[in-house]
Design a protein around this motif. Structure first.
Motif, PDB file in Angstrom:
ATOM      1  N   HIS A 237      -8.904   7.371  -3.438  1.00  8.46           N
ATOM      2  CA  HIS A 237      -8.663   5.933  -3.516  1.00  8.46           C
ATOM      3  C   HIS A 237      -7.520   5.505  -2.603  1.00  8.46           C
ATOM      4  N   ASN A 238      -6.575   6.395  -2.318  1.00  6.61           N
ATOM      5  CA  ASN A 238      -5.397   6.003  -1.539  1.00  6.61           C
ATOM      6  C   ASN A 238      -5.521   6.405  -0.065  1.00  6.61           C
TER       7      ASN A 238
ATOM      8  N   TRP B  69       0.848  -1.194   0.000  1.00  6.23           N
ATOM      9  CA  TRP B  69       0.000   0.000   0.000  1.00  6.23           C
ATOM     10  C   TRP B  69       0.883   1.243   0.000  1.00  6.23           C
ATOM     11  N   ASN B  70       0.468   2.249  -0.760  1.00  5.96           N
ATOM     12  CA  ASN B  70       1.104   3.560  -0.705  1.00  5.96           C
ATOM     13  C   ASN B  70      -0.004   4.593  -0.575  1.00  5.96           C
ATOM     14  N   GLY B  71      -0.196   5.069   0.611  1.00  4.86           N
ATOM     15  CA  GLY B  71      -1.256   6.019   0.872  1.00  4.86           C
ATOM     16  C   GLY B  71      -1.497   6.125   2.353  1.00  4.86           C
TER      17      GLY B  71
ATOM     18  N   PRO C 138       2.157  11.634  -0.349  1.00  5.31           N
ATOM     19  CA  PRO C 138       1.958  10.254  -0.771  1.00  5.31           C
ATOM     20  C   PRO C 138       3.209   9.671  -1.404  1.00  5.31           C
ATOM     21  N   SER C 139       3.600   8.503  -0.932  1.00  2.59           N
ATOM     22  CA  SER C 139       4.773   7.777  -1.438  1.00  2.59           C
ATOM     23  C   SER C 139       6.062   8.569  -1.275  1.00  2.59           C
TER      24      SER C 139
ATOM     25  N   SER D  39     -10.881   2.143   1.200  1.00  2.00           N
ATOM     26  CA  SER D  39     -11.257   3.502   0.817  1.00  2.00           C
ATOM     27  C   SER D  39     -12.738   3.526   0.465  1.00  2.00           C
TER      28      SER D  39
ATOM     29  N   GLU E 137      -6.346   1.169  -9.565  1.00  2.00           N
ATOM     30  CA  GLU E 137      -5.867   2.100  -8.550  1.00  2.00           C
ATOM     31  C   GLU E 137      -4.360   2.333  -8.618  1.00  2.00           C
TER      32      GLU E 137
ATOM     33  N   MET F 253      -1.605   5.201  -6.649  1.00  2.00           N
ATOM     34  CA  MET F 253      -0.650   4.696  -5.667  1.00  2.00           C
ATOM     35  C   MET F 253       0.744   5.307  -5.861  1.00  2.00           C
TER      36      MET F 253
END
Length: 835
Positions: free
Chosen positions: A226-227, A67-69, A616-617, A83, A261, A265
């Motif tokens: 979504h994240n 997961w990245n979020g 994010p990320s 989400s 998604e 991400m």
């Protein structure tokens, strides 16, 4: 049968000491079992009070770390968070379920009839009540049409208990308006009695449509992201469909939605795609009991307690069996007379069973009367992580049935013991009263029961020692900051109707007001409270550092005020603390902890001046310069390990929200609490102070479950040792009486009284020694199952075993003291004429 009952009652009345001892012993054992089973039933066995709960399933996504979020959890299993866009896609495009529902719990500020309070609210999808099959008590419940347009349906359904306790169960409350976070919501109905939430252990006061999230969580929307994972999903299987079939049917849709998604991400590496899409699974688990934030953390402690209390009831049963055997030994002539007059074995056994059932049922009734008080004490001491007891204190029919099943089983256990000894009566010898030893000839059985009690008491004492050491070790952990003279509480301005632009000035005013209160040393605030089992993190990246494939770059990212770290007295290792100048007019700065500094820079000094990036990320989006490094300290709980932490300045927060305040005082912190309440009320009476307590009190709350387990373990250990002492005394008293003639002969032949005492004590120490030697390997094996609940202590700690064995030995000697004294006082001439 009636004749036997009347006779049994007469026999019990003739032995009041025996009757009261047996009933009290059983009441303690059965009452404790009933109380613990009540909690175990609620947490692990009871289904949701909804239509056909066996058809409910819980969705989980694996692997969790692919997961990245952002992830926002209230506890529970992290894999069970999704989400909102993913939920809508699964709900609208699946063919495997009759319906999918989503929910998320939080707190809101509620104003009703000019009274403000913080209450638990549950954001739910519009089909929530329909899929669960819950009916309204009054009015109507939410429907799908209430959950379509963002901020378009300001309606609310009240929880039944909230409606009853806060509105007096007034049916006219439906149709009226209450304010939630400063916004009017119309009450449309009340949920059914008995239904508190699909999230076990967290009863909801209010049920609000999911699309009203911007009002419920004013500084955090995320409905369209979504994240951002934050809600849980339950579903209802179609008739005749299994969980395995549903999981297989959902696999293609799940992989397609995951693949869609990937762009959000912001990680397109083949390895990430493989984990996030190819090897990801949407698992379908049993949802009969609903979702829970706290069930997993309570499962092992409750099972441990149930195991300990089962040993107690076993000891109580064995103890009463010993008492019954001793009593039966004195009734051998009675039973022999009945045999001689024509009674058969079945009639004798029936008589004994009836007497046992009378004792057992009476003990069960007494235990059931005791159980609610025990449940109330335990429920008040077990928390779900938020400080709220997750258990109700009522005793339902299932628990009642368990109580009397236990009473029946233990009654039969000890009632049949003397019947086995009477299966071959010696009529002639016993009628002449020469067979006193015939029933007593089975003294070996009574020794076996006492030996079992000694072994079980050692096992419980060892367990209690392990839990007490665990609690002591946790309480003595150095958390890394000064916890004394420190007060903490929360303020949520958004829940009192404050706009985003007015939140920052309010916090500054609160800080200034508290700082000048008498006895206050300093004040600080954070968005991420300490030792509250809470977390607020996200990905980071570091200037000049090349991230490895799938390397975790997640760090705790609390937002803190200028004086926060100094108020906690967290040592500064390099650089500086935040100052009031670190505001929006100056470049963004950050302070990091020692773990982060050493990982990326080697030493704290080398971290100063480097740039970090958040977003994010770890995308280079928000550039922050590191200006300070502080020493590591525990954050989430007392068992926590230190994680990378990056502190942001509150004066540079673009979307300020609620904060937890920390006030350090000169004197006793309790003395300043009243002044703090008065000061906050003077700023704005609508502001609600949440969880005002001392930091030491917060630590006590964090360790409440460990403290409760230690308390119960010690209580059960002491009770077990007491039961063993009673059983040992009974056996020794009877054995000494059986050996009266032998002792008289010994003394007539020259044995002194000291030798008689040594004879009795040697007997008891031999019995205790054999029991302890046999029990130690069993204890070593059984206590391995407790390993996950221990901290800083080995399950084979020799000190605990030695202390337990010594305590049992001392109790055994004390139990033998009175029989030994009686034996030593026997006159030879009287003893030789004893028969």
């Amino acid at each position: 049968m009636l004749t036997d009952i009347r006779y049994a009652l007469r026999q019990l009345r003739k032995s009041p000491a025996f009757m009261l001892t047996a009933i009290l012993t059983l009441a303690l054992g059965i009452g404790a079992n009933t109380a613990i089973f009540s909690l175990l039933d609620q947490a692990l066995l009871r289904s949701l009070p909804v239509r056909d709960p066996k058809q409910l399933v819980l969705l989980e996504a694996t692997p969790y770390d692919a997961w990245n979020g952002g992830t926002t959890t209230n506890g529970g299993d992290n894999t069970a968070y999704f989400s909102y866009p993913m939920y809508k896609d699964l709900r609208d495009r699946n063919q495997a379920f009759d319906g999918l529902i989503a929910m998320f719990q939080t707190q809101v500020g509620v104003e009703w009839q000019k009274h403000s309070a913080l209450n638990n609210a549950e954001l739910v999808s519009g089909n929530y009540f329909d899929v669960l099959g819950v009916r309204p008590a009054v009015g109507r419940l939410l429907v799908q049409a209430d959950d379509v347009v963002k901020n378009g349906s300001p309606v609310v359904v009240l929880g039944f208990d909230y409606w009853k306790n806060h509105m007096g169960a007034d049916p006219h409350a439906v149709g009226q308006t209450l304010d939630i976070n400063g916004h009017p919501f119309q009450i449309i109905g009340v949920s059914a009695p008995g239904f508190a939430s699909a999230i076990w252990g967290s009863p909801a006061d209010l049920f609000i449509p999911m699309t009203m999230k911007p009002v419920v969580t004013p500084t955090w929307d995320d409905l369209d992201l979504h994240n951002s994972r934050w809600l849980n999903i339950l579903g209802r299987l179609k008739p005749g469909e299994s969980r395995a079939q549903a999981q297989a049917a959902m696999a293609p849709l799940w992989h397609a939605l995951r693949a869609a998604e990937i762009p959000v991400m912001e990680n397109t590496s083949p390895r990430f795609f493989d984990r996030f899409v190819t090897h990801s699974q949407l698992e379908v688990h049993d949802g009969t009991k609903g979702f829970s934030y706290s069930r997993n953390s309570l499962r092992t402690p409750l099972l441990v307690m149930m195991g300990m209390v089962a040993l107690v009831i076993l000891m109580a049963s064995v103890n009463v069996a010993s008492l019954v055997l001793v009593r039966a030994a004195g009734r051998t002539r009675e039973f022999s007379m009945r045999y001689a007059l024509g009674a058969n074995r079945a009639q004798i056994v029936r008589q004994l069973v009836i007497e046992g059932l009378l004792l057992g049922v009476t003990g069960g009734v007494a235990g059931f009367a005791l159980a609610p008080a025990v449940v109330r004490v335990l429920a008040s001491r077990i928390t779900n992580g938020s400080g709220q007891p997750p258990f109700s204190t009522g005793i339902d029919l299932q628990v009642l049935a368990f109580n009397f099943a236990i009473a029946l089983c233990v009654s039969l256990l000890f009632a049949l013991a003397p019947a086995l000894q009477l299966r071959k009566p010696d009529l002639a010898g016993q009628m002449k009263q020469q067979g006193a030893g015939s029933v007593g000839g089975h003294l070996g059985f009574r020794r076996l029961t006492v030996g079992l009690q000694i072994g079980l008491s050692l096992l419980l004492l060892v367990a209690s020692g392990l839990f007490v050491r665990t609690l002591r070790n946790l309480r003595s952990v150095n958390v890394g900051f000064a916890t004394d003279h420190l007060i903490t509480f929360g303020i949520e301005p958004n829940l009192a109707g404050y706009s985003e632009n007015s939140v920052g000035p309010l916090h500054r005013r609160i800080l200034q007001t508290l700082a000048v209160l008498p006895g206050v040393v300093s004040v600080g605030a954070t968005t991420d409270p300490e030792l509250a089992d809470d977390g607020n993190g996200g990905n980071i990246s570091i200037q000049g550092y090349e991230r490895h494939n799938d390397e975790s770059m997640n760090a705790e990212q609390p937002i803190v005020t200028a004086q926060y770290l100094s108020t906690l007295r967290v040592p500064l290792l390099a650089g500086r603390y935040f100052t009031e100048a670190d505001d929006m007019t100056h470049p963004a700065v950050a302070i990091v902890n020692e773990t982060l500094a050493k990982r990326f820079f080697g030493t704290p000094e080398k971290a100063i001046g480097h740039m970090a990036y958040t977003g994010p990320s770890g995308k280079q989006k928000d550039e922050i310069q590191i200006v300070g490094v502080v020493r590591d300290y525990l954050h989430r709980n007392m068992r926590d390990t230190v994680k990378m932490t990056l502190y942001h300045s509150a004066a540079q927060d673009k979307t300020p929200g609620g904060m937890n305040y920390y006030v350090r005082t000169w004197g006793a912190p309790q003395a300043a609490m009243g002044a703090i309440r008065h000061a906050i009320a003077g700023i704005d009476s609508k502001l609600v102070i949440d969880s005002l307590t001392t930091m030491d009190g917060q630590i006590d709350l964090d360790l409440s479950n460990e403290r409760m387990i230690a308390m119960l373990a010690v209580s059960f250990g002491v009770l077990a040792t007491l039961l063993a002492a009673i059983g040992l005394y009974g056996v020794l008293a009877y054995a000494t009486a059986q050996r009266t003639r032998e002792i008289g002969v010994r003394m007539a032949l020259g044995a002194d009284r000291r030798g008689v005492v040594v004879l009795v004590l040697r007997d008891v120490l031999t019995l205790a020694g054999i029991s302890l030697i046999a029990a130690i390997p069993v204890a070593l094996l059984v206590t391995r199952t407790l390993k996950s609940q221990l901290f800083g202590v080995s399950t084979a700690d020799p000190t605990i075993y030695i202390c337990g064995a010594l305590l049992v030995s001392v109790v055994a000697v004390l139990s033998a003291a009175l029989p030994a004294r009686r034996a030593a006082s026997i006159e030879p001439s009287v003893a030789l004429r004893s028969e």
